[in-house]
Design a protein around this motif. Structure first.
Motif, PDB file in Angstrom:
ATOM      1  N   LEU A  15       0.839  -1.205   0.000  1.00 33.15           N
ATOM      2  CA  LEU A  15       0.000   0.000   0.000  1.00 33.15           C
ATOM      3  C   LEU A  15       0.875   1.256   0.000  1.00 33.15           C
ATOM      4  O   LEU A  15       0.616   2.220  -0.732  1.00 33.15           O
ATOM      5  CB  LEU A  15      -0.937  -0.028   1.222  1.00 33.15           C
ATOM      6  N   LEU A  16       1.928   1.233   0.803  1.00 31.55           N
ATOM      7  CA  LEU A  16       2.842   2.391   0.849  1.00 31.55           C
ATOM      8  C   LEU A  16       3.478   2.625  -0.529  1.00 31.55           C
ATOM      9  O   LEU A  16       3.580   3.761  -0.993  1.00 31.55           O
ATOM     10  CB  LEU A  16       3.910   2.167   1.921  1.00 31.55           C
ATOM     11  N   LYS A  17       3.861   1.526  -1.182  1.00 34.53           N
ATOM     12  CA  LYS A  17       4.503   1.680  -2.503  1.00 34.53           C
ATOM     13  C   LYS A  17       3.509   2.220  -3.535  1.00 34.53           C
ATOM     14  O   LYS A  17       3.891   2.949  -4.448  1.00 34.53           O
ATOM     15  CB  LYS A  17       5.084   0.344  -2.961  1.00 34.53           C
ATOM     16  N   ILE A  18       2.243   1.859  -3.373  1.00 36.05           N
ATOM     17  CA  ILE A  18       1.222   2.405  -4.280  1.00 36.05           C
ATOM     18  C   ILE A  18       1.062   3.901  -4.024  1.00 36.05           C
ATOM     19  O   ILE A  18       1.003   4.708  -4.956  1.00 36.05           O
ATOM     20  CB  ILE A  18      -0.119   1.637  -4.104  1.00 36.05           C
ATOM     21  N   LEU A  19       1.037   4.291  -2.747  1.00 27.17           N
ATOM     22  CA  LEU A  19       0.920   5.720  -2.412  1.00 27.17           C
ATOM     23  C   LEU A  19       2.139   6.499  -2.918  1.00 27.17           C
ATOM     24  O   LEU A  19       2.030   7.640  -3.370  1.00 27.17           O
ATOM     25  CB  LEU A  19       0.794   5.908  -0.894  1.00 27.17           C
ATOM     26  N   ALA A  20       3.313   5.856  -2.842  1.00 24.89           N
ATOM     27  CA  ALA A  20       4.541   6.526  -3.296  1.00 24.89           C
ATOM     28  C   ALA A  20       4.580   6.655  -4.817  1.00 24.89           C
ATOM     29  O   ALA A  20       5.259   7.533  -5.354  1.00 24.89           O
ATOM     30  CB  ALA A  20       5.761   5.750  -2.807  1.00 24.89           C
ATOM     31  N   GLY A  21       3.873   5.765  -5.510  1.00 21.24           N
ATOM     32  CA  GLY A  21       3.916   5.751  -6.974  1.00 21.24           C
ATOM     33  C   GLY A  21       4.921   4.754  -7.520  1.00 21.24           C
ATOM     34  O   GLY A  21       5.200   4.721  -8.709  1.00 21.24           O
ATOM     35  N   TYR A  22       5.474   3.906  -6.649  1.00 24.79           N
ATOM     36  CA  TYR A  22       6.411   2.865  -7.106  1.00 24.79           C
ATOM     37  C   TYR A  22       5.648   1.721  -7.774  1.00 24.79           C
ATOM     38  O   TYR A  22       6.186   0.997  -8.598  1.00 24.79           O
ATOM     39  CB  TYR A  22       7.208   2.266  -5.935  1.00 24.79           C
TER      40      TYR A  22
END
Ligand code: ATP
Length: 260
Positions: free
Chosen positions: A55-62
């Protein structure tokens, strides 16, 4: 068209994500809906493998979610950018650069004005408590100091949202407490918006204004609760959470949820 209002910095809508595992789909996130407003301090806890980092990587745009959408100020997040800063558990610093040069790395790459960069790096060096170490190399630093460099390197980019993935879990208990105090103060002083993943329920309670509990994989949001212990600590640094009945009740409630 945007569905978000000015106080909804982040809007996650119906996000599902799966990875490919030996030609099979591994569902990791299921139907995630989430809004984050400016100056919230969101702490995410959940079992291992529940998709917190995903989820964090999705928020970061990774990562782009398999379905659903994730927007910042009404604009789809499709790649990393400087408005979202990420701090990981193990800081990836450049060992051949000094503390100062590590911190100045982003603005230098973007060719910002050299005088402004120097003023900003000095301010952040002081904010994170690294004065006198600016000319040291990062291999000379302790784990906590390295994490301070990583934090300053993110802050100098002046991101609107800071994403932190278990930033303090590799640190000893005392260093961890001082890093928690640092991040709480930074959050308050700069009106930051923070999304922090932790395995430590107490850490989440001591820092967050909101706690999100993820279920086992595929991760869903099981609980989304507003809390305010961080503000209590900020308004009275001698406040003893250990003596707060509500703090213990929350700790038990979240422990039960995580041990299900
Ligand atoms: N790039 C990837 N390719 C394939 N599977 C992945 C990938 N990244 C993560 N996974 C799998 O997705 C699941 C969720 O991983 P994720 O790291 O998001 O969980 P987490 O809740 O952050 O876990 P932890 O608390 O242990 O760090 C795990 O089963 C993991 O093995």
């Amino acid at each position: 068209m945007t569905n978000s209002t000015h106080d909804e910095m982040i809007v996650v809508k119906n996000v599902n994500h799966q990875f490919k595992k030996q030609a099979e789909d591994l569902p990791v996130l299921k139907n995630i809906n989430l809004k984050i407003a400016k100056n919230e301090f969101v702490c995410v806890i959940g079992p291992s493998g529940s998709g917190k980092s995903t989820l964090l990587k999705i928020l970061a745009g990774y990562l782009i979610p398999s379905s659903g959408s994730c927007e910042m100020h009404g604009k789809k997040i499709i790649a990393p950018d400087v408005t979202r800063g990420v701090v990981f558990q193990s800081p990836t610093l450049y060992p051949w650069l000094t503390v100062r040069r590590n911190i100045e790395y982003g603005p230098r790459i973007r060719k910002e004005d050299a005088t402004v960069i120097r003023e900003k790096s000095q301010a952040y060096i002081e904010k994170v408590g690294l004065a006198d170490f600016e000319e040291s190399h990062t291999y000379e630093l302790s784990g906590g100091m390295k994490q301070r460099v990583a934090l300053a390197r993110t802050l100098i980019n002046e991101p609107e949202l800071i994403l932190m993935d278990e930033p303090f879990s590799a640190l000893d208990a005392i260093t961890r407490m001082s890093m928690q105090t640092l991040i709480r103060n930074l959050w308050q002083d700069s009106q930051q918006t923070i999304f922090l993943i932790t395995h430590d329920i107490e850490e989440a309670l001591k820092l967050g204004t909101r706690i999100i509990v993820m279920s086992k994989r595929p991760g869903q949001i099981e609980v989304d609760k507003k809390i305010d212990f961080s503000r209590k600590i900020l308004s009275d640094p001698s406040y003893l959470l250990e003596e707060d009945q509500e703090f213990h009740e929350h700790k038990i409630e979240f422990s039960k949820l995580l041990s299900k």
